[in-house]
Design a protein around this motif. Structure first.
Motif, PDB file in Angstrom:
ATOM      1  N   SER A  39     -32.039 -51.379 -59.634  1.00 26.06           N
ATOM      2  CA  SER A  39     -31.519 -50.496 -59.435  1.00 26.06           C
ATOM      3  C   SER A  39     -30.583 -51.268 -57.836  1.00 26.06           C
ATOM      4  O   SER A  39     -31.322 -51.527 -57.160  1.00 26.06           O
ATOM      5  N   LYS A  40     -29.817 -50.236 -57.219  1.00 28.19           N
ATOM      6  CA  LYS A  40     -28.974 -50.792 -56.070  1.00 28.19           C
ATOM      7  C   LYS A  40     -28.658 -49.499 -55.126  1.00 28.19           C
ATOM      8  O   LYS A  40     -28.584 -48.301 -55.512  1.00 28.19           O
ATOM      9  N   ILE A  41     -29.358 -49.710 -53.835  1.00 28.09           N
ATOM     10  CA  ILE A  41     -29.941 -48.100 -53.584  1.00 28.09           C
ATOM     11  C   ILE A  41     -29.173 -48.601 -51.563  1.00 28.09           C
ATOM     12  O   ILE A  41     -29.254 -47.578 -51.107  1.00 28.09           O
ATOM     13  N   ASP A  42     -28.740 -49.648 -51.191  1.00 25.65           N
ATOM     14  CA  ASP A  42     -28.594 -49.978 -49.824  1.00 25.65           C
ATOM     15  C   ASP A  42     -27.019 -49.874 -48.866  1.00 25.65           C
ATOM     16  O   ASP A  42     -26.862 -49.924 -47.876  1.00 25.65           O
ATOM     17  N   THR A  43     -26.101 -49.146 -50.135  1.00 23.76           N
ATOM     18  CA  THR A  43     -25.063 -48.672 -49.320  1.00 23.76           C
ATOM     19  C   THR A  43     -25.740 -47.170 -49.517  1.00 23.76           C
ATOM     20  O   THR A  43     -26.224 -46.428 -50.871  1.00 23.76           O
ATOM     21  N   GLU A  44     -24.674 -46.014 -48.580  1.00 22.13           N
ATOM     22  CA  GLU A  44     -24.899 -44.471 -48.482  1.00 22.13           C
ATOM     23  C   GLU A  44     -24.462 -43.858 -49.863  1.00 22.13           C
ATOM     24  O   GLU A  44     -24.974 -43.254 -51.245  1.00 22.13           O
ATOM     25  N   GLU A  45     -23.290 -45.039 -50.389  1.00 24.90           N
ATOM     26  CA  GLU A  45     -22.400 -44.591 -51.678  1.00 24.90           C
ATOM     27  C   GLU A  45     -23.545 -44.561 -53.135  1.00 24.90           C
ATOM     28  O   GLU A  45     -23.773 -43.420 -54.305  1.00 24.90           O
ATOM     29  N   ASP A  46     -23.955 -46.238 -52.821  1.00 24.23           N
ATOM     30  CA  ASP A  46     -25.435 -46.151 -53.706  1.00 24.23           C
ATOM     31  C   ASP A  46     -26.481 -45.720 -54.033  1.00 24.23           C
ATOM     32  O   ASP A  46     -26.997 -45.157 -55.264  1.00 24.23           O
ATOM     33  N   LEU A  47     -26.948 -45.089 -52.792  1.00 29.62           N
ATOM     34  CA  LEU A  47     -28.098 -43.925 -52.377  1.00 29.62           C
ATOM     35  C   LEU A  47     -27.856 -42.587 -53.542  1.00 29.62           C
ATOM     36  O   LEU A  47     -28.679 -42.097 -54.492  1.00 29.62           O
ATOM     37  N   LEU A  48     -26.484 -42.331 -53.113  1.00 30.92           N
ATOM     38  CA  LEU A  48     -26.172 -41.462 -53.641  1.00 30.92           C
ATOM     39  C   LEU A  48     -26.060 -41.129 -55.280  1.00 30.92           C
ATOM     40  O   LEU A  48     -26.040 -40.292 -55.844  1.00 30.92           O
ATOM     41  N   ALA A  49     -25.462 -42.035 -55.543  1.00 30.63           N
ATOM     42  CA  ALA A  49     -25.650 -42.522 -57.500  1.00 30.63           C
ATOM     43  C   ALA A  49     -27.049 -42.356 -57.196  1.00 30.63           C
ATOM     44  O   ALA A  49     -27.095 -41.901 -58.990  1.00 30.63           O
ATOM     45  N   TYR A  50     -28.322 -43.387 -57.001  1.00 32.67           N
ATOM     46  CA  TYR A  50     -29.506 -42.926 -57.531  1.00 32.67           C
ATOM     47  C   TYR A  50     -29.910 -41.757 -57.231  1.00 32.67           C
ATOM     48  O   TYR A  50     -30.584 -41.497 -57.706  1.00 32.67           O
ATOM     49  N   VAL A  51     -29.857 -40.999 -56.507  1.00 27.57           N
ATOM     50  CA  VAL A  51     -29.898 -39.907 -56.395  1.00 27.57           C
ATOM     51  C   VAL A  51     -29.900 -38.672 -57.353  1.00 27.57           C
ATOM     52  O   VAL A  51     -30.531 -37.870 -57.485  1.00 27.57           O
ATOM     53  N   GLN A  52     -28.096 -38.846 -57.506  1.00 24.41           N
ATOM     54  CA  GLN A  52     -27.519 -37.906 -58.503  1.00 24.41           C
ATOM     55  C   GLN A  52     -28.178 -38.397 -59.646  1.00 24.41           C
ATOM     56  O   GLN A  52     -28.512 -37.306 -60.799  1.00 24.41           O
ATOM     57  N   THR A  53     -28.415 -39.201 -60.014  1.00 27.07           N
ATOM     58  CA  THR A  53     -29.359 -39.900 -61.834  1.00 27.07           C
ATOM     59  C   THR A  53     -30.278 -39.165 -61.462  1.00 27.07           C
ATOM     60  O   THR A  53     -30.678 -38.903 -62.874  1.00 27.07           O
ATOM     61  N   ALA A  54     -31.679 -39.404 -60.685  1.00 25.63           N
ATOM     62  CA  ALA A  54     -32.374 -38.501 -60.710  1.00 25.63           C
ATOM     63  C   ALA A  54     -32.608 -37.152 -60.539  1.00 25.63           C
ATOM     64  O   ALA A  54     -33.452 -36.385 -61.844  1.00 25.63           O
TER      65      ALA A  54
END
Length: 191
Positions: free
Chosen positions: A39-54
């Protein structure tokens, strides 16, 4: 699906949502925080996508994601979740766990895992909890073994990492019938 809040004197695991994930932006940008994750979470956009998937997994009843709050430091520390939930066979995974560097080695992860194992076995009445760990991640492997999980095997080159590396994944498990012994030995100071 109703997501519980799990907590004790040390940690609070609240449902991860689009309204609270921003508390994790600074932590998610820490260097090498998820180096063993695909997973990639180091930008706000990547973190948002990670959270949205969850969160999408909640509606499919395959995930229960949490935001981690360290009560002693009075600060958000990271994220964890139940995933790959198989309601029919009563098996789920605990993982997708990352906590900031200042919280690592503090006992916070053990406190989190106790609450999650207790909920999985005693409330959900599941038969097995599994953990999947990158074979190279010695620190996480030792932490899972310290919880009482048994190595069940290694999936060779089963996960494509962001850098193109094909990692091998160690599969650990705890059975419901092992939980009572693990709870009284590994977590005796928690009860």
């Amino acid at each position: 699906m109703n997501i519980p809040t799990l907590e004790n004197h040390f940690v609070k695991l609240s449902p991860l949502s689009l309204s609270n994930y921003k508390n994790l932006i600074d932590i998610a940008q820490e260097e090498n925080l998820v180096q063993y994750s695909p997973s990639k979470i180091d930008t706000e956009e990547d973190l948002l996508a990670y959270v949205q998937t969850a969160i999408d997994g909640i509606t499919q009843k395959t995930t229960i994601p949490f935001i981690v709050y360290d009560k002693s430091k009075k600060a958000y520390a990271g994220s964890t979740r139940f995933g790959l939930i198989n309601w029919k066979n009563k098996v789920l995974h605990i993982g997708w766990t990352w906590i900031g560097n200042e919280f690592q080695g503090s006992g916070l992860n053990t406190q989190m895992k106790f609450l999650m194992l207790q909920y999985a076995f005693e409330t959900l009445n599941f038969n097995k909890v599994e953990f999947r760990v990158d074979k190279r991640n010695v620190r996480s492997r030792k932490a899972v073994e310290k919880l009482g999980a048994k190595l069940e095997g290694i999936l060779r080159k089963d996960t494509l990492m962001l850098d193109g590396f094909k990692r091998s994944t160690c599969c650990y498990g705890i059975l419901k019938e092992e939980w009572t012994v693990i709870k009284s030995s590994t977590f005796s100071s928690f009860i």
